[in-house]
Motif scaffolding. Structure first.
Motif, PDB file in Angstrom:
ATOM      1  N   ALA A   1      -2.411   4.052  -8.516  1.00 58.62           N
ATOM      2  CA  ALA A   1      -2.770   4.279  -6.783  1.00 58.62           C
ATOM      3  C   ALA A   1      -4.025   4.352  -6.607  1.00 58.62           C
ATOM      4  O   ALA A   1      -3.976   4.171  -5.298  1.00 58.62           O
ATOM      5  N   ALA A   2      -4.806   4.398  -7.202  1.00 62.96           N
ATOM      6  CA  ALA A   2      -6.287   5.098  -6.844  1.00 62.96           C
ATOM      7  C   ALA A   2      -6.646   3.347  -6.830  1.00 62.96           C
ATOM      8  O   ALA A   2      -7.445   2.601  -5.399  1.00 62.96           O
ATOM      9  N   CYS A   3      -6.032   2.092  -7.734  1.00 69.12           N
ATOM     10  CA  CYS A   3      -6.220   0.562  -6.836  1.00 69.12           C
ATOM     11  C   CYS A   3      -5.757  -0.115  -5.787  1.00 69.12           C
ATOM     12  O   CYS A   3      -6.152  -1.206  -5.577  1.00 69.12           O
ATOM     13  N   GLY A   4      -4.818   1.054  -5.629  1.00 67.26           N
ATOM     14  CA  GLY A   4      -3.887   0.182  -3.941  1.00 67.26           C
ATOM     15  C   GLY A   4      -4.567   0.571  -3.143  1.00 67.26           C
ATOM     16  O   GLY A   4      -4.357   0.275  -1.701  1.00 67.26           O
TER      17      GLY A   4
ATOM     18  N   ALA B   1      -7.348   8.444   1.036  1.00 71.55           N
ATOM     19  CA  ALA B   1      -5.503   9.105   0.509  1.00 71.55           C
ATOM     20  C   ALA B   1      -5.032   8.832  -0.645  1.00 71.55           C
ATOM     21  O   ALA B   1      -5.095   9.152  -2.377  1.00 71.55           O
ATOM     22  N   MET B   2      -5.418   7.728  -0.688  1.00 71.34           N
ATOM     23  CA  MET B   2      -4.938   7.176  -2.314  1.00 71.34           C
ATOM     24  C   MET B   2      -5.625   7.222  -3.516  1.00 71.34           C
ATOM     25  O   MET B   2      -5.430   7.382  -4.356  1.00 71.34           O
ATOM     26  N   GLN B   3      -7.177   7.249  -3.222  1.00 72.90           N
ATOM     27  CA  GLN B   3      -7.613   7.745  -3.855  1.00 72.90           C
ATOM     28  C   GLN B   3      -7.906   8.956  -4.180  1.00 72.90           C
ATOM     29  O   GLN B   3      -7.176   9.204  -5.807  1.00 72.90           O
ATOM     30  N   MET B   4      -7.171  10.045  -3.398  1.00 73.25           N
ATOM     31  CA  MET B   4      -7.153  11.429  -3.861  1.00 73.25           C
ATOM     32  C   MET B   4      -5.868  11.754  -4.416  1.00 73.25           C
ATOM     33  O   MET B   4      -5.657  12.303  -5.397  1.00 73.25           O
ATOM     34  N   HIS B   5      -4.548  11.135  -4.728  1.00 79.66           N
ATOM     35  CA  HIS B   5      -3.512  10.975  -5.202  1.00 79.66           C
ATOM     36  C   HIS B   5      -3.604  10.276  -6.541  1.00 79.66           C
ATOM     37  O   HIS B   5      -3.486  11.528  -7.543  1.00 79.66           O
TER      38      HIS B   5
ATOM     39  N   GLY C   1       0.869  -1.716   0.111  1.00 77.78           N
ATOM     40  CA  GLY C   1      -0.191  -0.252   0.264  1.00 77.78           C
ATOM     41  C   GLY C   1       0.256   1.010  -0.031  1.00 77.78           C
ATOM     42  O   GLY C   1       0.480   2.326  -0.741  1.00 77.78           O
ATOM     43  N   HIS C   2       1.813   1.302   0.986  1.00 76.76           N
ATOM     44  CA  HIS C   2       3.211   2.176   0.564  1.00 76.76           C
ATOM     45  C   HIS C   2       3.328   2.913  -0.540  1.00 76.76           C
ATOM     46  O   HIS C   2       3.516   3.871  -1.822  1.00 76.76           O
ATOM     47  N   ALA C   3       3.431   1.926  -1.140  1.00 77.86           N
ATOM     48  CA  ALA C   3       4.872   1.669  -2.450  1.00 77.86           C
ATOM     49  C   ALA C   3       4.240   1.999  -3.318  1.00 77.86           C
ATOM     50  O   ALA C   3       3.660   2.641  -4.246  1.00 77.86           O
TER      51      ALA C   3
END
Length: 418
Positions: free
Chosen positions: A401-404, A307-311, A243-245
């Motif tokens: 990133a969103a898929c993460g 936050a991943m969705q926002m990135h 997730g971080h990656a």
């Protein structure tokens, strides 16, 4: 033997907050010079030597790969020898690396100089200062890490100072000056960050006994202290690491390529691009403040997933919306996401696995995390060279990133001791 700190002065004099402050100074300078500054330096190198984005991405990725592979050794040495010797060794290596970068004249020299500098930046950077801070906090861990991360954000906001230096005295002299300042600061900070609670007899979090009893545990804290081998056998370790990656696909590619994208695809001047890149960390500060407050109270996996969705949305909007306000949308979404998510990355590992072996666990995790730091810039740079712009590369990274988010859904705490 140190005398226990009295209840009336525990908070006011708590060494843990001094550690956070010293770490913030070092991370601020590292952000300005090494992290955010690379994109601005890349513009200068492209203009002087005509180097391609692919080559610059390869160098950037090589330094991150090196940092990843020394991570387990670095974590082990932090546990064995302590933070101070590791940070001081990093200060010496950093000084040598900056001198080497300032005198390069070829691709091979640049690559070797950056690899030397990367060793120093690793030893004074994220893993070392995170381990130092985590050792002092449990109930207020996310808050402490968020304050520390604000230093990183402030350093990014100050990155245009480097561009000003490039324009007035040249990039070589600027690299020497900022390198000397950073190396000196790291040497000074080692004397503070090398302390541990058992050395001073202070209570964890700087709380009196009554305050500690009245303060709830941080959300998600297991209260256990796993070894690196035990952590590696949990699903949480792998899900957090990936997730971080995936978050770093956007974070690091934007740091390495935002200035190049703005100057080439949107026609910005180098100075204007540096200002935009500097505003992102300013918004990040707001997100970091929110992340520190929320991280000790609500589910860190939920915070990270949003936050991943926002990135992803930030990067997709930047390349698919031609209007100027797309840059503003990117600044706000990406800056807030980065800020609110950042402190959770260290805090959730300490919550799940404890602080005793944090440095070693983080060192092994960094091998996976760095895959995102390497892949992001390389994908963006190589596809930009191949297609003539950044649209395809940034699109791939934004979607990834969103898929993460899925990694954070499954990043549940260990259900029983491993």
């Amino acid at each position: 033997m140190a005398e226990p700190t009295t209840d009336t002065t525990a908070r006011r004099r708590y060494t843990g907050w001094k550690v956070v402050g010293a770490n913030s100074v070092v991370w601020s300078l590292q952000s300005m010079v090494w992290v955010q500054g690379f994109g601005n330096l890349a513009v200068e190198l492209r203009d002087q030597f005509g180097w391609s984005k692919t080559f610059l991405s390869v160098v950037f990725g090589a330094t991150r790969a090196e940092i990843a592979f020394i991570g387990p050794v670095q974590g082990r040495e932090i546990q064995r020898r302590g933070v101070a010797p590791v940070m001081r060794a990093g200060a010496i290596a950093s000084a040598a690396g900056f001198v080497a970068v300032a005198v390069i004249d070829s691709r091979a020299q640049f690559l070797l100089a950056m690899l030397l500098l990367a060793i120093g930046m690793s030893l004074v950077g994220f893993l070392t200062i995170s381990a130092a801070t985590v050792a002092w906090f449990e109930k207020r861990r996310a808050r402490a890490l968020s304050i520390q991360t604000m230093g990183f954000a402030l350093g990014g906001f100050a990155a245009p100072i480097m561009v000003l230096g490039f324009q007035t005295v040249g990039w070589r002299a600027t690299v020497l000056v900022v390198g000397g300042v950073l190396s000196s600061a790291a040497w000074w900070a080692a004397g503070i960050t090398g302390r541990r609670p058992e050395d001073t007899g202070e209570p964890m979090d700087g709380l009196t006994a009554a305050e500690a009893d009245a303060t709830p545990d941080a959300e998600g804290s297991t209260g256990r202290h796993l070894t690196a081998q035990q952590a590696l056998r949990t699903r949480g370790f792998w899900m957090i690491s990936f997730g971080h990656a995936f978050a770093l696909l956007v974070v690091v590619s934007s740091m390495a390529h935002l200035a190049l994208y703005l100057t080439e695809d949107r026609g910005y001047s180098a100075g204007s691009a540096a200002i935009v890149a500097g505003i992102v960390p300013l918004v990040q500060i707001l997100g970091t403040a929110a992340g520190g407050y929320l991280g000790d109270r609500i589910n860190k996996r939920l915070i990270s997933g949003v936050a991943m969705q926002m990135h992803g949305a930030a990067l997709l909007g930047l390349v698919w919306i031609d209007a100027g306000f797309a840059v503003v949308i990117f600044i706000v979404l990406h800056g807030l996401a980065w800020g609110v998510r950042g402190p959770q990355m260290q805090a959730i590992r300490a919550d799940y696995f404890g602080s005793t072996s944090f440095a070693s666990i983080m060192g092994w995790s960094n091998i996976i995390v760095t895959m995102g730091a390497i892949a992001g810039p390389l994908i963006a740079g190589s596809l930009a060279d191949a297609t003539g712009d950044y649209r395809l590369g940034f699109t791939i990274l934004g979607v990834a990133a969103a898929c993460g988010t899925v990694f954070w859904i499954f990043a549940t705490p260990p259900s029983e001791p491993a």
